[in-house]
Scaffold this motif. Structure first.
Motif, PDB file in Angstrom:
ATOM      1  N   ASN A  60       0.829  -1.214   0.000  1.00 53.37           N
ATOM      2  CA  ASN A  60       0.000   0.000   0.000  1.00 53.37           C
ATOM      3  C   ASN A  60       0.862   1.262   0.000  1.00 53.37           C
ATOM      4  N   LYS A  61       2.153   1.090   0.327  1.00 54.58           N
ATOM      5  CA  LYS A  61       3.062   2.240   0.296  1.00 54.58           C
ATOM      6  C   LYS A  61       3.744   2.329  -1.062  1.00 54.58           C
ATOM      7  N   ALA A  62       2.965   2.323  -2.122  1.00 55.20           N
ATOM      8  CA  ALA A  62       3.504   2.403  -3.481  1.00 55.20           C
ATOM      9  C   ALA A  62       3.272   3.794  -4.039  1.00 55.20           C
ATOM     10  N   GLU A  63       4.329   4.384  -4.559  1.00 55.24           N
ATOM     11  CA  GLU A  63       4.228   5.719  -5.158  1.00 55.24           C
ATOM     12  C   GLU A  63       4.914   5.696  -6.516  1.00 55.24           C
ATOM     13  N   PHE A  64       4.272   6.315  -7.510  1.00 59.50           N
ATOM     14  CA  PHE A  64       4.924   6.479  -8.811  1.00 59.50           C
ATOM     15  C   PHE A  64       6.062   7.473  -8.625  1.00 59.50           C
ATOM     16  N   LEU A  70      -1.334  -5.995 -13.441  1.00 64.02           N
ATOM     17  CA  LEU A  70      -0.677  -6.750 -12.372  1.00 64.02           C
ATOM     18  C   LEU A  70      -0.137  -5.792 -11.302  1.00 64.02           C
ATOM     19  N   LEU A  71       0.522  -4.723 -11.747  1.00 64.58           N
ATOM     20  CA  LEU A  71       1.082  -3.764 -10.782  1.00 64.58           C
ATOM     21  C   LEU A  71      -0.028  -3.142  -9.939  1.00 64.58           C
ATOM     22  N   ASN A  72      -1.111  -2.746 -10.583  1.00 65.21           N
ATOM     23  CA  ASN A  72      -2.226  -2.151  -9.832  1.00 65.21           C
ATOM     24  C   ASN A  72      -2.817  -3.141  -8.826  1.00 65.21           C
ATOM     25  N   LYS A  73      -2.866  -4.420  -9.207  1.00 61.14           N
ATOM     26  CA  LYS A  73      -3.383  -5.453  -8.295  1.00 61.14           C
ATOM     27  C   LYS A  73      -2.431  -5.625  -7.102  1.00 61.14           C
ATOM     28  N   LEU A  74      -1.132  -5.641  -7.383  1.00 63.22           N
ATOM     29  CA  LEU A  74      -0.140  -5.741  -6.306  1.00 63.22           C
ATOM     30  C   LEU A  74      -0.250  -4.546  -5.353  1.00 63.22           C
ATOM     31  N   PHE A  75      -0.390  -3.350  -5.941  1.00 59.48           N
ATOM     32  CA  PHE A  75      -0.434  -2.120  -5.142  1.00 59.48           C
ATOM     33  C   PHE A  75      -1.803  -1.891  -4.501  1.00 59.48           C
ATOM     34  N   ASN A  76      -2.783  -2.752  -4.885  1.00 57.11           N
ATOM     35  CA  ASN A  76      -4.154  -2.598  -4.400  1.00 57.11           C
ATOM     36  C   ASN A  76      -4.708  -1.208  -4.739  1.00 57.11           C
ATOM     37  N   ARG A  77      -4.404  -0.762  -5.982  1.00 54.31           N
ATOM     38  CA  ARG A  77      -4.858   0.540  -6.459  1.00 54.31           C
ATOM     39  C   ARG A  77      -5.522   0.353  -7.804  1.00 54.31           C
ATOM     40  N   LYS A  78      -6.427   1.247  -8.129  1.00 57.18           N
ATOM     41  CA  LYS A  78      -7.128   1.144  -9.418  1.00 57.18           C
ATOM     42  C   LYS A  78      -6.234   1.549 -10.584  1.00 57.18           C
ATOM     43  N   SER A  79      -5.491   2.658 -10.430  1.00 55.65           N
ATOM     44  CA  SER A  79      -4.790   3.161 -11.612  1.00 55.65           C
ATOM     45  C   SER A  79      -3.483   3.875 -11.302  1.00 55.65           C
ATOM     46  N   ASN A  85       9.198   2.914 -16.197  1.00 55.29           N
ATOM     47  CA  ASN A  85       8.519   3.612 -15.112  1.00 55.29           C
ATOM     48  C   ASN A  85       8.961   3.048 -13.765  1.00 55.29           C
ATOM     49  N   PHE A  86       9.386   3.936 -12.877  1.00 53.71           N
ATOM     50  CA  PHE A  86       9.857   3.533 -11.547  1.00 53.71           C
ATOM     51  C   PHE A  86       8.811   3.850 -10.482  1.00 53.71           C
ATOM     52  N   TYR A  87       8.610   2.892  -9.592  1.00 54.62           N
ATOM     53  CA  TYR A  87       7.715   3.063  -8.440  1.00 54.62           C
ATOM     54  C   TYR A  87       8.520   2.792  -7.183  1.00 54.62           C
ATOM     55  N   ASP A  88       8.275   3.582  -6.145  1.00 53.22           N
ATOM     56  CA  ASP A  88       8.853   3.290  -4.837  1.00 53.22           C
ATOM     57  C   ASP A  88       7.806   2.500  -4.063  1.00 53.22           C
ATOM     58  N   VAL A  89       8.170   1.291  -3.643  1.00 56.08           N
ATOM     59  CA  VAL A  89       7.235   0.451  -2.897  1.00 56.08           C
ATOM     60  C   VAL A  89       7.875   0.114  -1.551  1.00 56.08           C
ATOM     61  N   ASP A  90       7.527   0.899  -0.554  1.00 56.08           N
ATOM     62  CA  ASP A  90       8.002   0.641   0.809  1.00 56.08           C
ATOM     63  C   ASP A  90       9.532   0.496   0.853  1.00 56.08           C
TER      64      ASP A  90
END
Length: 194
Positions: free
Chosen positions: A4-8, A39-48, A63-68
């Motif tokens: 849930n701590k995922a940020e673009f 898949l990424l949205n499902k992992l992050f539990n986010r819609k978009s 594209n880089f995302y910071d995930v926790d």
């Protein structure tokens, strides 16, 4: 890891722009339109959070995302025929630059469409990772689009088609009902502790 701590963070279009690789990275690779963003949205539990494109071949950036505290890296989709030669060249340079710049890649999540035999590009990508000694798993997307009997048949066939991959590392996945999500998370977690 708290998904849930995922940020673009940022997108990069040429490899010289890529940031230094000082944090562990999990990369996501696959054909255009195979369902990486889903898949990424499902992992992050986010819609978009990861942008789902209606036009295949649209994502030609990394594209880089910071995930926790970890980096999740969404690589551009390959194999889209309508790209111009210059875009294809840029794509090749970008992918090569990513993989050959000594990055701290713990795992590549390679996506293939479960409904079809893996493409030459899919096989090429798997061969490349084996040659480069990059740990990877294969996630078979769009599993929910198959009827039960068809699903069982494809599950068996894909293990034969990808006989060079340990069958425990081939995971049927559905972004609709979450099939396979827990196993993918478990394998990501394992790669971070290995």
């Amino acid at each position: 890891m708290n998904y849930n701590k995922a940020e673009f963070e940022k997108s990069y279009g040429i490899s010289s722009q890529l940031p230094p690789s000082d944090i562990t990275e999990i990369a996501f690779a696959g054909r255009s339109n195979v369902g990486k963003s889903s898949l990424l949205n499902k992992l992050f539990n986010r819609k978009s959070l990861a942008r789902v494109s209606s036009v295949p071949g649209k994502t030609i950036t990394i594209n880089f995302y910071d995930v926790d505290g970890y980096k999740f890296v969404d690589l551009p989709g390959y194999g889209y025929a309508k790209l111009s030669k210059s875009e294809r060249d840029r794509f090749g340079e970008l992918m090569e630059g990513y993989f050959q710049s000594g990055r701290n890649i713990k795992l590549v999540v390679q996506l293939v469409d479960m409904r079809h035999k893996p493409s030459q590009d899919d096989f090429g990508m798997i061969e490349f990772m084996k040659q480069m000694n990059i740990p990877f798993i294969v996630v078979c997307t769009k599993a929910d689009k198959l009827k039960v009997k068809e699903f069982k048949k494809r599950e068996q066939e894909i293990k034969e088609e990808l006989s060079m991959v340990d069958s425990d590392l081939i995971i049927p996945f559905s972004s609709q009902n979450g099939l396979g999500l827990d196993k993918i998370k478990m394998l990501i977690k394992k790669s971070l502790t290995d």
